[in-house]
Design a protein around this motif. Structure first.
Motif, PDB file in Angstrom:
ATOM      1  N   GLU A 157       0.864  -1.170   0.000  1.00 14.21           N
ATOM      2  CA  GLU A 157       0.000   0.000   0.000  1.00 14.21           C
ATOM      3  C   GLU A 157       0.904   1.223   0.000  1.00 14.21           C
ATOM      4  O   GLU A 157       2.124   1.084   0.157  1.00 14.21           O
ATOM      5  CB  GLU A 157      -0.919  -0.008   1.230  1.00 14.21           C
ATOM      6  N   PRO A 158       0.352   2.408  -0.196  1.00  8.47           N
ATOM      7  CA  PRO A 158       1.219   3.591  -0.185  1.00  8.47           C
ATOM      8  C   PRO A 158       2.057   3.651   1.092  1.00  8.47           C
ATOM      9  O   PRO A 158       1.559   3.445   2.196  1.00  8.47           O
ATOM     10  CB  PRO A 158       0.220   4.748  -0.255  1.00  8.47           C
TER      11      PRO A 158
ATOM     12  N   GLY B 180      16.605   7.290 -11.579  1.00 13.55           N
ATOM     13  CA  GLY B 180      16.419   5.871 -11.832  1.00 13.55           C
ATOM     14  C   GLY B 180      15.609   5.141 -10.779  1.00 13.55           C
ATOM     15  O   GLY B 180      15.391   3.926 -10.893  1.00 13.55           O
ATOM     16  N   GLU B 181      15.121   5.853  -9.756  1.00  9.34           N
ATOM     17  CA  GLU B 181      14.331   5.226  -8.704  1.00  9.34           C
ATOM     18  C   GLU B 181      12.853   5.567  -8.894  1.00  9.34           C
ATOM     19  O   GLU B 181      12.505   6.661  -9.348  1.00  9.34           O
ATOM     20  CB  GLU B 181      14.814   5.670  -7.321  1.00  9.34           C
ATOM     21  N   LEU B 182      11.991   4.617  -8.528  1.00  4.90           N
ATOM     22  CA  LEU B 182      10.556   4.744  -8.762  1.00  4.90           C
ATOM     23  C   LEU B 182       9.850   5.344  -7.553  1.00  4.90           C
ATOM     24  O   LEU B 182      10.016   4.877  -6.424  1.00  4.90           O
ATOM     25  CB  LEU B 182       9.960   3.380  -9.092  1.00  4.90           C
ATOM     26  N   PHE B 183       9.025   6.371  -7.819  1.00  6.53           N
ATOM     27  CA  PHE B 183       8.158   6.978  -6.808  1.00  6.53           C
ATOM     28  C   PHE B 183       6.722   6.828  -7.305  1.00  6.53           C
ATOM     29  O   PHE B 183       6.418   7.203  -8.443  1.00  6.53           O
ATOM     30  CB  PHE B 183       8.487   8.453  -6.620  1.00  6.53           C
ATOM     31  N   LEU B 184       5.843   6.293  -6.479  1.00  6.07           N
ATOM     32  CA  LEU B 184       4.450   6.100  -6.868  1.00  6.07           C
ATOM     33  C   LEU B 184       3.610   7.285  -6.427  1.00  6.07           C
ATOM     34  O   LEU B 184       3.881   7.912  -5.396  1.00  6.07           O
ATOM     35  CB  LEU B 184       3.897   4.811  -6.262  1.00  6.07           C
TER      36      LEU B 184
ATOM     37  N   PHE C  79      -6.089  12.261  -6.890  1.00  2.00           N
ATOM     38  CA  PHE C  79      -6.093  10.817  -6.718  1.00  2.00           C
ATOM     39  C   PHE C  79      -6.699  10.454  -5.372  1.00  2.00           C
ATOM     40  O   PHE C  79      -6.418  11.100  -4.348  1.00  2.00           O
ATOM     41  CB  PHE C  79      -4.673  10.260  -6.842  1.00  2.00           C
ATOM     42  N   ALA C  80      -7.534   9.430  -5.419  1.00  2.00           N
ATOM     43  CA  ALA C  80      -8.262   9.025  -4.213  1.00  2.00           C
ATOM     44  C   ALA C  80      -7.316   8.769  -3.048  1.00  2.00           C
ATOM     45  O   ALA C  80      -7.608   9.142  -1.902  1.00  2.00           O
ATOM     46  CB  ALA C  80      -9.091   7.778  -4.507  1.00  2.00           C
ATOM     47  N   GLU C  81      -6.177   8.139  -3.325  1.00  2.00           N
ATOM     48  CA  GLU C  81      -5.219   7.844  -2.260  1.00  2.00           C
ATOM     49  C   GLU C  81      -4.764   9.108  -1.544  1.00  2.00           C
ATOM     50  O   GLU C  81      -4.589   9.117  -0.323  1.00  2.00           O
ATOM     51  CB  GLU C  81      -4.000   7.119  -2.833  1.00  2.00           C
TER      52      GLU C  81
END
Length: 593
Positions: free
Chosen positions: A304-305, A446-450, A466-468
């Motif tokens: 989850e976040p 190069g790193e992923l952030f959601l 965004f709902a989150e």
């Protein structure tokens, strides 16, 4: 173990299927204990590598006797108990395909559960159901809803010592049919081959530098990919002892998780954001007295976040007991990619960046800014695992540069074969040869952030929200039940427009007076989006998936048909055990980083 340390050798490098892995470990370290299973604070069962191999063979023999043929799907409905581990491997030895499903958790909603389980069994084409003696009378009616019926097998039916049938298993055969949690729509069966599973087990083990000195602890449910693939299959593949307990035991007393880690000098464990938050908030000094968590080198967090406040709170609460900041290990994964996609860097504290919230929402651009008003803190989920490729694309599928938000696309040998008997959904998800995750994010260095889910997009006054984000902002208000928030857009026919709806479960004993106004103000200040309506409901009202994720689409449907307020908790229909099981369903998050 640091990033500069040499990687431990792959113990099952020559394996082409999970059956090969089972047999290799059974031969290589048969007398060594693999599983120690706790019920509350006592050891309920243990299994060596050889004992599990022998029990799996007996299960395979019985399943073959009841008609399980190569490729047949077998529904697996068991709690965290010895028979789950044995039956799963037994299904594979029989050439079958395990289809795990969560056990019934609410007697007051048993009819809904049976309808859902029957739908899953029908979708998967299951002819055999493996369950326990306790659950058999509850789940037996599922067979009556299926045209071909359902043969029910329980552990007592299996004769010990029987030899497994000689069933060929190929790398391209299904090793798991993992049904998605259904948080954004109908459940879909993710087809994972032996090749998919082995690719992810190897990549995840390399990313975590798993080796002979590791010991793992897990309370995660076995019907979900993080507990099943990450901890159960992962520890077997890498030959690591597994200390396990049930989600019920964890939720009844969260400190049990920490005590198992300390007692067994465990090095690896995992959980969703809520679990770390729960421990940080609820653990009392008396509960933590005497704990030494200095052995814990990898506290994997996903599902989850991941909130910066959780990272900070957990580290601050447990630092005095030997927990090191660099042990906290954010990650990202999803069932359609088998499990893991990106891992943080070993030996480094979690990376937290602050970006301009306004630009991110209005322009889809992540611009670094100092912490403060208008800044949004985001947690890095790390870099792609070995053999995994991650890109961020726009609505047309064109790759975006660093700092530009778009849909996350994953490629590699861990990507699913498709959705079972659902060619349309498969074609949409695997368009262009990559897995379109539906998750939104951006890359920095190069790193992923959601930063949200594509299907949870809310548009108001021309701006995207965004709902989150709305739910995360509302969660800061005292009186809201943790995990009990749902934000969505719904049409107001009278006004001819869409409204932003925020549904909040009120914590037991909390005052409702003024709560709506506080929620509306908090969300508006934090996100710039002021909810048009705030709806307060009782605890355990919001619909959730088997893994605990809010089903916003179902909450929206209930809101529109006027039934949302009448769907409160039903714990009076069950005893303590059933209530706690219901709490699990409310609490556990699905496995998205």
């Amino acid at each position: 173990m640091t990033t500069d340390s040499p990687r431990p050798p792959d113990p099952c490098a020559g394996a082409a299927t999970l059956v090969d892995v089972l047999r290799h470990q059974e031969r290589a370290q048969g007398d060594r204990r693999w599983l120690t299973l706790y019920a509350q604070d006592r050891v309920a069962a243990t299994l060596t590598f050889a004992e599990l191999g022998g029990a799996a063979a007996a299960w395979a023999a019985h399943l073959a006797d009841v008609g399980v043929a190569p490729g047949d799907r077998v529904l697996l409905v068991l709690a965290t108990e010895r028979s789950f581990y044995e039956a799963y491997w037994g299904i594979l030895l029989a050439g079958g395909v395990p289809v795990p499903a969560y056990p019934p958790v609410r007697l007051g909603r048993l009819e809904e559960y049976l309808a859902s389980l029957a739908g899953l069994a029908r979708s998967a084409g299951c002819g055999v159901l493996v369950t326990s003696e306790v659950l058999r009378p509850l789940v037996r009616p599922v067979g009556e809803r299926l045209a071909g019926g359902l043969a029910v097998v329980v552990p007592g039916d299996v004769a010990p010592g029987a030899a497994a049938p000689d069933r060929p298993v190929a790398p391209g055969d299904l090793g798991l049919l993992q049904y998605t949690s259904g948080s954004t729509g109908t459940q879909k069966g993710v087809m994972l081959t032996h090749r998919n599973l082995l690719a992810n087990l190897r990549a995840s083990g390399a990313g975590a530098a798993l080796g002979p000195g590791d010991v793992a602890v897990s309370w995660l449910p076995l019907y979900h990919d993080m507990g099943l693939i990450g901890l159960m299959l992962g520890t077997w593949y890498w030959g690591i002892p597994l200390i396990a307990t049930s989600p019920v035991d964890f939720l009844r007393r969260p400190v049990r998780w920490l005590r198992l880690i300390a007692e067994h000098r465990a090095t690896v464990s995992a959980g969703p954001n809520f679990a770390y938050s729960l421990v940080a908030r609820k653990a009392r000094d008396a509960d933590l007295a005497g704990l030494d968590l200095s052995s814990w080198r990898l506290a994997l967090c996903g599902a989850e976040p991941i909130h910066p406040v959780t990272i900070e709170a957990f580290g601050a609460r447990l630092g005095a007991f030997g927990f090191r900041p660099e042990a906290f290990f954010p990650a990202y994964g999803l069932a359609e990619a088998t499990l893991g996609v990106t891992f943080s860097r070993l030996g480094r504290p979690p990376r937290i960046e602050h970006v301009d919230a306004g630009r991110l929402e209005a322009e889809g651009v992540a611009t670094r800014v100092p912490p403060g008003p208008g800044a949004r803190a985001v947690v890095s989920c790390g870099r792609p695992l070995p053999t995994v490729e991650v890109s961020v694309v726009d609505e047309g599928g064109a790759p975006l540069g660093e700092g530009r938000r778009g849909q996350v696309v994953v490629r590699g040998p861990s990507v699913m074969a498709g959705y079972y008997q659902n060619p349309e959904a498969t074609a949409a998800a695997l368009a262009g040869g990559g897995l379109h995750t539906g998750d939104l994010g951006f890359l920095l260095d190069g790193e992923l952030f959601l930063s949200g889910r594509q299907k949870d997009l809310i548009i108001k006054a021309g701006r995207n929200y965004f709902a989150e984000d709305l739910e995360a902002a509302a969660a800061a208000i005292e009186g809201v039940r943790p995990g009990g928030l749902a934000a969505f857009a719904a049409e107001n026919a009278a006004r001819g427009t869409e409204e932003v709806i925020l549904v909040a479960e009120v914590a037991e004993g909390a005052q409702r007076e003024g709560l709506e106004d506080r929620l509306r103000l908090q969300v508006a200040e934090a996100t710039g989006c002021r909810p048009d309506r705030v709806v307060l409901v009782s605890p355990r009202t919001l619909p959730k998936t088997s893994s605990g994720k809010i089903q916003r689409f179902q909450a929206r449907a209930w809101f529109l048909d006027g039934s949302l307020g009448s769907r409160g908790g039903d714990r009076h229909t069950a005893g303590l055990t059933t209530y706690l099981a219901a709490w699990i369903k409310d609490k556990l998050a699905g496995w998205r980083g």
